[in-house]
Design an enzyme around this catalytic site. Structure first.
Site, PDB file in Angstrom:
ATOM      1  N   ALA A   1      -7.041   2.363  17.263  1.00  0.00           N
ATOM      2  CA  ALA A   1      -7.700   2.965  16.103  1.00  0.00           C
ATOM      3  C   ALA A   1      -8.954   2.195  15.686  1.00  0.00           C
ATOM      4  O   ALA A   1      -9.915   2.786  15.200  1.00  0.00           O
ATOM      5  CB  ALA A   1      -6.722   3.054  14.935  1.00  0.00           C
TER       6      ALA A   1
ATOM      7  N   ALA B   1      -2.725   6.464  15.289  1.00  0.00           N
ATOM      8  CA  ALA B   1      -1.487   6.122  14.578  1.00  0.00           C
ATOM      9  C   ALA B   1      -1.434   4.608  14.409  1.00  0.00           C
ATOM     10  O   ALA B   1      -1.373   3.873  15.397  1.00  0.00           O
ATOM     11  CB  ALA B   1      -0.270   6.623  15.329  1.00  0.00           C
ATOM     12  N   ILE B   2      -1.467   4.181  13.162  1.00  0.00           N
ATOM     13  CA  ILE B   2      -1.365   2.763  12.839  1.00  0.00           C
ATOM     14  C   ILE B   2      -0.056   2.593  12.080  1.00  0.00           C
ATOM     15  O   ILE B   2       0.128   3.161  11.002  1.00  0.00           O
ATOM     16  CB  ILE B   2      -2.564   2.293  11.984  1.00  0.00           C
ATOM     17  CG1 ILE B   2      -3.877   2.713  12.643  1.00  0.00           C
ATOM     18  CG2 ILE B   2      -2.514   0.783  11.792  1.00  0.00           C
ATOM     19  CD1 ILE B   2      -5.085   2.585  11.729  1.00  0.00           C
ATOM     20  N   ILE B   3       0.853   1.830  12.676  1.00  0.00           N
ATOM     21  CA  ILE B   3       2.200   1.681  12.109  1.00  0.00           C
ATOM     22  C   ILE B   3       2.380   0.240  11.645  1.00  0.00           C
ATOM     23  O   ILE B   3       2.133  -0.707  12.396  1.00  0.00           O
ATOM     24  CB  ILE B   3       3.264   2.069  13.156  1.00  0.00           C
ATOM     25  CG1 ILE B   3       3.017   3.516  13.615  1.00  0.00           C
ATOM     26  CG2 ILE B   3       4.672   1.897  12.583  1.00  0.00           C
ATOM     27  CD1 ILE B   3       3.815   3.937  14.832  1.00  0.00           C
TER      28      ILE B   3
ATOM     29  N   THR C   1       3.148  -8.261  10.272  1.00  0.00           N
ATOM     30  CA  THR C   1       1.994  -9.123   9.981  1.00  0.00           C
ATOM     31  C   THR C   1       0.936  -8.308   9.228  1.00  0.00           C
ATOM     32  O   THR C   1       1.017  -7.085   9.174  1.00  0.00           O
ATOM     33  CB  THR C   1       1.369  -9.652  11.291  1.00  0.00           C
ATOM     34  OG1 THR C   1       0.755  -8.557  11.987  1.00  0.00           O
ATOM     35  CG2 THR C   1       2.423 -10.313  12.174  1.00  0.00           C
TER      36      THR C   1
ATOM     37  N   HIS D   1      -1.863  -7.483  10.210  1.00  0.00           N
ATOM     38  CA  HIS D   1      -2.707  -6.765  11.166  1.00  0.00           C
ATOM     39  C   HIS D   1      -2.876  -5.295  10.782  1.00  0.00           C
ATOM     40  O   HIS D   1      -3.974  -4.741  10.876  1.00  0.00           O
ATOM     41  CB  HIS D   1      -2.099  -6.897  12.579  1.00  0.00           C
ATOM     42  CG  HIS D   1      -2.928  -6.304  13.656  1.00  0.00           C
ATOM     43  ND1 HIS D   1      -4.116  -6.859  14.064  1.00  0.00           N
ATOM     44  CD2 HIS D   1      -2.742  -5.206  14.416  1.00  0.00           C
ATOM     45  CE1 HIS D   1      -4.626  -6.129  15.032  1.00  0.00           C
ATOM     46  NE2 HIS D   1      -3.823  -5.109  15.268  1.00  0.00           N
TER      47      HIS D   1
ATOM     48  N   PHE E   1     -10.466  13.568   9.769  1.00  0.00           N
ATOM     49  CA  PHE E   1      -9.723  12.311   9.821  1.00  0.00           C
ATOM     50  C   PHE E   1      -8.244  12.606  10.016  1.00  0.00           C
ATOM     51  O   PHE E   1      -7.585  13.113   9.103  1.00  0.00           O
ATOM     52  CB  PHE E   1      -9.943  11.535   8.512  1.00  0.00           C
ATOM     53  CG  PHE E   1      -9.314  10.183   8.488  1.00  0.00           C
ATOM     54  CD1 PHE E   1      -9.920   9.114   9.115  1.00  0.00           C
ATOM     55  CD2 PHE E   1      -8.119   9.975   7.824  1.00  0.00           C
ATOM     56  CE1 PHE E   1      -9.354   7.852   9.080  1.00  0.00           C
ATOM     57  CE2 PHE E   1      -7.535   8.724   7.779  1.00  0.00           C
ATOM     58  CZ  PHE E   1      -8.153   7.651   8.409  1.00  0.00           C
TER      59      PHE E   1
END
Length: 155
Positions: A57, A81-83, A87, A89, A114
């Protein structure tokens, strides 16, 4: 009062790109399927739909900038997809991907949608990629089609 809004239909002449991150591909593959399905259901020509894959991403804005600068597309759908993990991050990647896409979009006159998921768990991502919460890839392409038509009216 005059109301100006886009409709959800293509003429078949529009060239559209999907930029999708490969990271979390189990999710993003479903988002791409949903976006493609929406494009085809609304009279899009499959030969005029390009899929560009990027590593993650974070890289979406860089490729988006190149594609918008090319002038080749009437619209671009961004998917990822950011899961959340254990941390910070997640916070950095989601913030930079979101800001990067928004800032890049503002530099050009081509519609961009988006469709980047930011979820707390894999379960939430699965729900948004075609199970309980629908397919956010389909929804992102639907928004893009509406924007393409709205931009035509505003030109």
């Amino acid at each position: 009062m005059n109301i100006i809004e886009g409709n959800i239909g293509l003429s078949g002449a529009e060239r559209v790109a999907i930029i999708a991150s490969r990271f979390n591909h189990i999710i993003t593959d479903r988002l791409v399927e949903g976006a493609k399905d929406c494009f085809l259901r609304h009279n899009g020509d499959e030969k005029k739909l390009d899929l560009i894959l990027v590593p993650g991403a974070y890289e979406l804005p860089f490729v988006l900038d190149r594609l918008l600068d090319s002038g080749k597309y009437q619209g671009i759908c961004t998917l990822g997809a950011i899961i959340r993990g254990g941390t910070p991050h997640f916070d950095y990647v989601s913030a930079e991907a979101t800001k990067g896409i928004a800032n890049t979009t503002l530099k050009y006159t081509t519609p961009v949608s988006f469709g980047v998921l930011t979820t707390d768990s894999i379960e939430q991502a699965i729900e948004r990629a075609g199970s309980k919460a629908g397919n956010k890839g389909f929804e992102a392409m639907s928004a893009l089609i509406e924007l393409i038509n709205l931009y035509k009216q505003l030109a």
